[in-house]
Design an enzyme around this catalytic site. Structure first.
Site, PDB file in Angstrom:
ATOM      1  N   ASN A  77      81.250  28.369  53.833  1.00  0.00           N
ATOM      2  CA  ASN A  77      82.331  29.268  53.427  1.00  0.00           C
ATOM      3  C   ASN A  77      82.633  30.184  54.609  1.00  0.00           C
ATOM      4  O   ASN A  77      81.872  31.101  54.896  1.00  0.00           O
ATOM      5  CB  ASN A  77      81.855  30.075  52.204  1.00  0.00           C
ATOM      6  CG  ASN A  77      82.851  31.141  51.794  1.00  0.00           C
ATOM      7  OD1 ASN A  77      83.989  31.164  52.266  1.00  0.00           O
ATOM      8  ND2 ASN A  77      82.415  32.023  50.911  1.00  0.00           N
ATOM      9  N   LYS A  97      84.977  32.256  54.923  1.00  0.00           N
ATOM     10  CA  LYS A  97      85.572  33.542  54.503  1.00  0.00           C
ATOM     11  C   LYS A  97      86.791  33.862  55.374  1.00  0.00           C
ATOM     12  O   LYS A  97      87.457  32.934  55.833  1.00  0.00           O
ATOM     13  CB  LYS A  97      84.516  34.660  54.522  1.00  0.00           C
ATOM     14  CG  LYS A  97      83.254  34.244  53.751  1.00  0.00           C
ATOM     15  CD  LYS A  97      82.308  35.368  53.500  1.00  0.00           C
ATOM     16  CE  LYS A  97      81.073  34.841  52.748  1.00  0.00           C
ATOM     17  NZ  LYS A  97      80.139  35.880  52.378  1.00  0.00           N
ATOM     18  N   HIS A 115      83.913  33.606  43.721  1.00  0.00           N
ATOM     19  CA  HIS A 115      82.976  34.173  44.699  1.00  0.00           C
ATOM     20  C   HIS A 115      82.814  35.671  44.412  1.00  0.00           C
ATOM     21  O   HIS A 115      83.767  36.333  43.999  1.00  0.00           O
ATOM     22  CB  HIS A 115      83.500  33.945  46.123  1.00  0.00           C
ATOM     23  CG  HIS A 115      82.476  34.290  47.155  1.00  0.00           C
ATOM     24  ND1 HIS A 115      82.243  35.590  47.558  1.00  0.00           N
ATOM     25  CD2 HIS A 115      81.597  33.523  47.833  1.00  0.00           C
ATOM     26  CE1 HIS A 115      81.260  35.595  48.447  1.00  0.00           C
ATOM     27  NE2 HIS A 115      80.850  34.350  48.633  1.00  0.00           N
ATOM     28  N   GLU A 168      82.786  38.135  46.232  1.00  0.00           N
ATOM     29  CA  GLU A 168      83.743  38.999  46.937  1.00  0.00           C
ATOM     30  C   GLU A 168      85.081  39.031  46.205  1.00  0.00           C
ATOM     31  O   GLU A 168      85.777  40.041  46.209  1.00  0.00           O
ATOM     32  CB  GLU A 168      83.892  38.523  48.397  1.00  0.00           C
ATOM     33  CG  GLU A 168      82.651  38.879  49.209  1.00  0.00           C
ATOM     34  CD  GLU A 168      82.309  37.908  50.328  1.00  0.00           C
ATOM     35  OE1 GLU A 168      83.178  37.125  50.753  1.00  0.00           O
ATOM     36  OE2 GLU A 168      81.146  37.933  50.777  1.00  0.00           O
ATOM     37  N   GLU A 178      74.592  32.772  43.675  1.00  0.00           N
ATOM     38  CA  GLU A 178      74.541  33.628  44.855  1.00  0.00           C
ATOM     39  C   GLU A 178      74.229  35.058  44.438  1.00  0.00           C
ATOM     40  O   GLU A 178      75.137  35.796  44.033  1.00  0.00           O
ATOM     41  CB  GLU A 178      75.888  33.610  45.580  1.00  0.00           C
ATOM     42  CG  GLU A 178      76.339  32.236  46.022  1.00  0.00           C
ATOM     43  CD  GLU A 178      77.389  32.334  47.132  1.00  0.00           C
ATOM     44  OE1 GLU A 178      77.095  31.846  48.227  1.00  0.00           O
ATOM     45  OE2 GLU A 178      78.455  32.906  46.901  1.00  0.00           O
ATOM     46  N   GLY A 199      75.205  38.038  52.966  1.00  0.00           N
ATOM     47  CA  GLY A 199      75.528  38.720  54.209  1.00  0.00           C
ATOM     48  C   GLY A 199      74.559  39.837  54.573  1.00  0.00           C
ATOM     49  O   GLY A 199      74.810  40.626  55.474  1.00  0.00           O
ATOM     50  N   SER A 225      72.547  34.468  52.506  1.00  0.00           N
ATOM     51  CA  SER A 225      71.746  34.499  53.733  1.00  0.00           C
ATOM     52  C   SER A 225      70.925  33.229  53.958  1.00  0.00           C
ATOM     53  O   SER A 225      69.778  33.300  54.400  1.00  0.00           O
ATOM     54  CB  SER A 225      70.850  35.745  53.762  1.00  0.00           C
ATOM     55  OG  SER A 225      71.639  36.916  53.762  1.00  0.00           O
TER      56      SER A 225
HETATM   57  P1  PGA Z   1      76.029  34.480  53.582  1.00  0.00           P
HETATM   58  O1  PGA Z   1      77.223  34.251  52.531  1.00  0.00           O
HETATM   59  O2  PGA Z   1      75.435  33.135  53.865  1.00  0.00           O
HETATM   60  O3  PGA Z   1      76.692  35.092  54.788  1.00  0.00           O
HETATM   61  O4  PGA Z   1      75.067  35.397  52.932  1.00  0.00           O
HETATM   62  C1  PGA Z   1      77.099  33.335  51.477  1.00  0.00           C
HETATM   63  C2  PGA Z   1      78.349  33.345  50.658  1.00  0.00           C
HETATM   64  O5  PGA Z   1      78.926  34.422  50.444  1.00  0.00           O
HETATM   65  O6  PGA Z   1      78.818  32.284  50.177  1.00  0.00           O
END
Ligand code: PGA
Length: 251
Positions: free
Chosen positions: A9, A11, A96, A98, A168, A174, A214
């Site tokens: 992803n 983003k 997601h 976010e 997640e 992140g 992560s």
């Molecule tokens: P990350 O993000 O690997 O940077 O933690 C995962 C995601 O949001 O799908």
């Protein structure tokens, strides 16, 4: 056997040129990985066609990061599942954290997006996961079960089999703080049992449940070794081709 999947992803990252370079690098190294693993790249909307063309017949798929719940109409700036279908995009990330957090997408809206995606032959990668305060209050199982219920339990078993789930935990996205293998396995099992209670064991056992938060080359192997973890949804590390391919090799 459930399909193993590693999805990147991206983003809201990369310029067009960086997206092309990253795609070329992943393509160049993908041969190192087991060909049974489904690799999906989810670039920003404007680059979907370019990345798709670049991937050609490599077997690596593209996915969108979101879609609107409506088919078409006066929704300036939005992208519909119908549009993605016309581009032959096979996957779309829905829900997601976010999107839930910054764009206030709730379970009911996400159910509509899931329906729109399925109606257009897109496979939703449906995200769920709890924020830190919910985890600390010990309410993570209930919350994640309700997220799955609200947006997926109206489906029939046939439709459910087209869904990929990504668990997640928001506190791991992140942050560099990954769930332990015990925490990941525990939650994936909770989700699978919950799916089984509604759709039956046969369906629940076919649904890939990816871990996200992560994921890095140095933790992917142990996470992916958990019996109910069927791969990963990778954010930050998917922007570095070497790291991303090393993660795929761990699956
Ligand atoms: P990350 O993000 O690997 O940077 O933690 C995962 C995601 O949001 O799908």
């Amino acid at each position: 056997m459930r399909q193993k999947i590693v999805a990147g992803n991206w983003k809201m990252n990369t310029t067009l040129q960086e997206a092309q370079k990253l795609t070329a690098e992943v393509l160049g190294m993908a041969g190192e990985a087991n060909s049974n693993i489904k690799i999906i790249l989810c670039p920003p909307f404007p680059y979907l066609q370019t990345v798709k063309n670049q991937l050609g017949g490599s077997g690596i798929d593209v996915g969108a990061q979101n879609c609107n719940e409506h088919q078409s109409g006066a929704y300036t700036g939005e992208v519909s599942a119908q549009m993605l279908k016309s581009m032959e995009i096979p996957y779309v990330i829905i829900g997601h954290s976010e999107r839930r957090q910054y764009f206030h997408e709730d379970g009911k809206l996400l159910a509509q997006k899931v329906d729109g995606a399925l109606a257009n032959n897109l496979k939703p990668i449906f995200c769920c996961g709890e924020p830190l305060d919910i985890r600390e209050a010990g309410e993570h199982e209930e919350l994640v079960k309700s997220q799955v219920e609200e947006s997926l339990f109206h489906l029939n078993a046939e439709a459910m089999k087209k869904i990929v789930i990504a668990y997640e935990p928001v506190w791991a996205i992140g942050t560099g703080k990954t769930a332990t293998t015990a925490q990941a396995q525990e939650m994936h099992e909770v989700i699978r049992k919950h799916l089984a209670s509604k759709f039956g064991n046969d369906t629940a056992n076919q649904i890939p449940i990816l871990y996200g938060g992560s994921v890095k080359p140095d933790n992917a192997k142990e996470l992916f070794a958990c019996p109910d973890v069927d791969g990963g949804l990778v954010g930050g590390a998917s922007l570095k081709s070497r790291d991303f391919v090393d993660i795929i090799k761990s699956a």
